[in-house]
Design a protein around this motif. Sequence first.
Motif, mmCIF file in Angstrom:
data_model
loop_
_atom_site.group_PDB
_atom_site.id
_atom_site.type_symbol
_atom_site.label_atom_id
_atom_site.label_comp_id
_atom_site.label_asym_id
_atom_site.label_seq_id
_atom_site.Cartn_x
_atom_site.Cartn_y
_atom_site.Cartn_z
ATOM 1 N N GLU A 146 18.328 9.775 69.386
ATOM 2 C CA GLU A 146 18.167 10.795 68.341
ATOM 3 C C GLU A 146 18.733 10.270 67.020
ATOM 4 O O GLU A 146 19.896 9.880 66.957
ATOM 5 C CB GLU A 146 18.897 12.085 68.727
ATOM 6 N N LEU A 147 17.900 10.256 66.020
ATOM 7 C CA LEU A 147 18.337 9.787 64.704
ATOM 8 C C LEU A 147 19.173 10.877 64.045
ATOM 9 O O LEU A 147 18.773 12.046 64.019
ATOM 10 C CB LEU A 147 17.123 9.477 63.823
ATOM 11 N N PRO A 148 20.385 10.523 63.539
ATOM 12 C CA PRO A 148 21.205 11.546 62.866
ATOM 13 C C PRO A 148 20.424 12.224 61.743
ATOM 14 O O PRO A 148 19.564 11.610 61.096
ATOM 15 C CB PRO A 148 22.384 10.738 62.325
ATOM 16 N N ILE A 149 20.728 13.495 61.517
ATOM 17 C CA ILE A 149 20.013 14.250 60.480
ATOM 18 C C ILE A 149 20.193 13.599 59.115
ATOM 19 O O ILE A 149 19.255 13.466 58.341
ATOM 20 C CB ILE A 149 20.524 15.702 60.449
ATOM 21 N N VAL A 150 21.416 13.169 58.836
ATOM 22 C CA VAL A 150 21.681 12.495 57.561
ATOM 23 C C VAL A 150 22.384 11.175 57.871
ATOM 24 O O VAL A 150 23.602 11.099 57.910
ATOM 25 C CB VAL A 150 22.575 13.347 56.641
ATOM 26 N N PRO A 151 21.605 10.097 58.103
ATOM 27 C CA PRO A 151 22.235 8.797 58.391
ATOM 28 C C PRO A 151 22.782 8.177 57.108
ATOM 29 O O PRO A 151 22.034 7.658 56.286
ATOM 30 C CB PRO A 151 21.088 7.970 58.980
ATOM 31 N N GLN A 152 24.083 8.237 56.928
ATOM 32 C CA GLN A 152 24.699 7.729 55.697
ATOM 33 C C GLN A 152 25.616 6.542 55.948
ATOM 34 O O GLN A 152 25.986 5.865 55.013
ATOM 35 C CB GLN A 152 25.499 8.847 55.017
ATOM 36 N N ARG A 153 26.010 6.288 57.206
ATOM 37 C CA ARG A 153 26.884 5.154 57.516
ATOM 38 C C ARG A 153 25.995 4.072 58.135
ATOM 39 O O ARG A 153 25.577 4.196 59.279
ATOM 40 C CB ARG A 153 27.996 5.592 58.464
ATOM 41 N N LEU A 172 19.498 2.125 47.489
ATOM 42 C CA LEU A 172 20.433 3.141 48.009
ATOM 43 C C LEU A 172 21.386 3.615 46.910
ATOM 44 O O LEU A 172 21.667 4.808 46.790
ATOM 45 C CB LEU A 172 21.252 2.573 49.169
ATOM 46 N N ALA A 173 21.882 2.664 46.107
ATOM 47 C CA ALA A 173 22.907 3.008 45.109
ATOM 48 C C ALA A 173 22.328 3.813 43.954
ATOM 49 O O ALA A 173 23.053 4.597 43.325
ATOM 50 C CB ALA A 173 23.568 1.744 44.590
ATOM 51 N N GLY A 178 21.614 10.893 43.639
ATOM 52 C CA GLY A 178 23.018 10.481 43.692
ATOM 53 C C GLY A 178 23.631 10.600 45.076
ATOM 54 O O GLY A 178 24.845 10.774 45.201
ATOM 55 N N ILE A 179 22.823 10.495 46.097
ATOM 56 C CA ILE A 179 23.334 10.574 47.475
ATOM 57 C C ILE A 179 24.088 9.290 47.779
ATOM 58 O O ILE A 179 23.603 8.194 47.516
ATOM 59 C CB ILE A 179 22.179 10.780 48.466
ATOM 60 N N GLY A 281 15.382 10.913 54.174
ATOM 61 C CA GLY A 281 16.017 11.711 55.225
ATOM 62 C C GLY A 281 17.107 12.596 54.661
ATOM 63 O O GLY A 281 17.198 13.781 54.993
ATOM 64 N N ALA A 282 17.942 12.000 53.780
ATOM 65 C CA ALA A 282 19.022 12.787 53.172
ATOM 66 C C ALA A 282 18.454 13.861 52.251
ATOM 67 O O ALA A 282 18.949 15.000 52.221
ATOM 68 C CB ALA A 282 19.957 11.855 52.404
#
Length: 479
Positions: A146-153, A172-173, A178-179, A281-282
């Motif tokens: 399951e892919l995390p809802i907000v994969p940020q790491r 990404l940056a 500005g996520i 995704g975010a």
Amino acid sequence: MNTNQLSLLELNQLVKDTLDDAFPSLIWVKAEISEITINRTGHCYLELVDIDPQSKEVLARARATIWSYSFRMLKPYFETTTGQAFTQGIKILVSAKIEFHPVYGMSLNIRDIDPSYTMGDMARKRREIILQLKEDGVFDMNRELELPIVPQRVAVISSPTAAGLQDFMDQLANNPRGIRFYTKLFPAVMQGTETGDSVINALEQVFQYEDFFDVVCIIRGGGAQLDLASFDNYELAYHVSQFPIPVITGIGHDKDETVIDLVAHTKMKTPTAVAEFLINGAENFEQLLLDLESRFLDLVQERLTEEQNFLEQAVLQLKQGVRQLVTEEHHRFKISTLKLQNSVPQFLRKQKDQFRQYSQQLAVDGRALLKDELNGLKHKIGSMEYLSQRMMRAEQNKLAETKHVLKIRMTDGFRLQRSKLEAFEVKKRLVDPVRVLQRGYSLAYKDGKIIKSVADLKDGDELQTRLADGTVTSKIIKK
């Protein structure tokens, strides 16, 4: 003694002649490249082997050569056609001339290469890897995570010098919302024969931080199509498929899929596409939160409207109930009033009769009580008169005694005061100024004031001198 003896040179020359007779023209030979060397002049020296596919045992081995003028044409042709680097480990079908040198032995002088054979072998090898992964039951394991809802790491496996890595980081940056993403690079070789082992080693390093990362991104920007073959690797695909964290690939190609693309959780074309996937995704999650917020506000407003309607209906019903209750109470009040109007006169008559009875009884009781009180009062008056007379007589006696004592004390006091007065009269006569003047003394005055010192006088002052029988005035001639 055997006279049929040959020197080694004669033997090798005989073998050479035999081979020349046996292979007068070019022949096609299929083999696997086990070693390859290109010298500074551009000549390519190969070692070809034939390996048993089951036991992996080397069944045959031979040297081969591609001279520089042929190698300059064959190598680009082969790599462009197959998309595979001309390197060790691949199988080839070559057209060669069998040569035998008395000193160096037999070798193949390669004149041509059939790329279709290698392509077929690569496809076969690729199919075998996929089939083996499915037989091992691991082919879909990573995709099922399951892919995390907000994969940020994000754990990034790439070459530190890859252009695609910088594109990935910049994307990404600098995302428009500005996520923020946390990224950690795990360096790996992304092309050549070391790719498989290097990426596996990077995956093992990521595994040490399994609980920290949300996803693993294997990215490789740009580069030659030829290097993609290194990702059709069973060991590497096996590690990716079983990795406990979702793996996203962006190896930088948009035509073919490598085996690790097939077993990874998500396959994107380029590193930039991987970054956009994470950002989307975010963003989708953020939009979901906004939608939920909007939906929540709508539900709250809807509920408030329902509650307000319910409250208004309840107030209306309450007013009707109160109005009905007031009407009923008013009716009951009128009934009670009528009952009271009928019962009050009767009640008052009854109370009046009782009052008359109580008054009569009170008058009888009052007279008896008054008589008793009057008798008691007369008795008390008699007692008080007797006591008063006794007290009066006692006080008269005390007064008589006090009068007698006072009379004695006043008589003694008058006598004492008279003696003091007589003594004062004697003393007064002695100090009377008239009597002093009669004894020959005089008093001198100046301007009405008695003179007590000569210093108060001067020549020419007038003095008044008082004698017992009169006053004379004199003037000071000499002091």
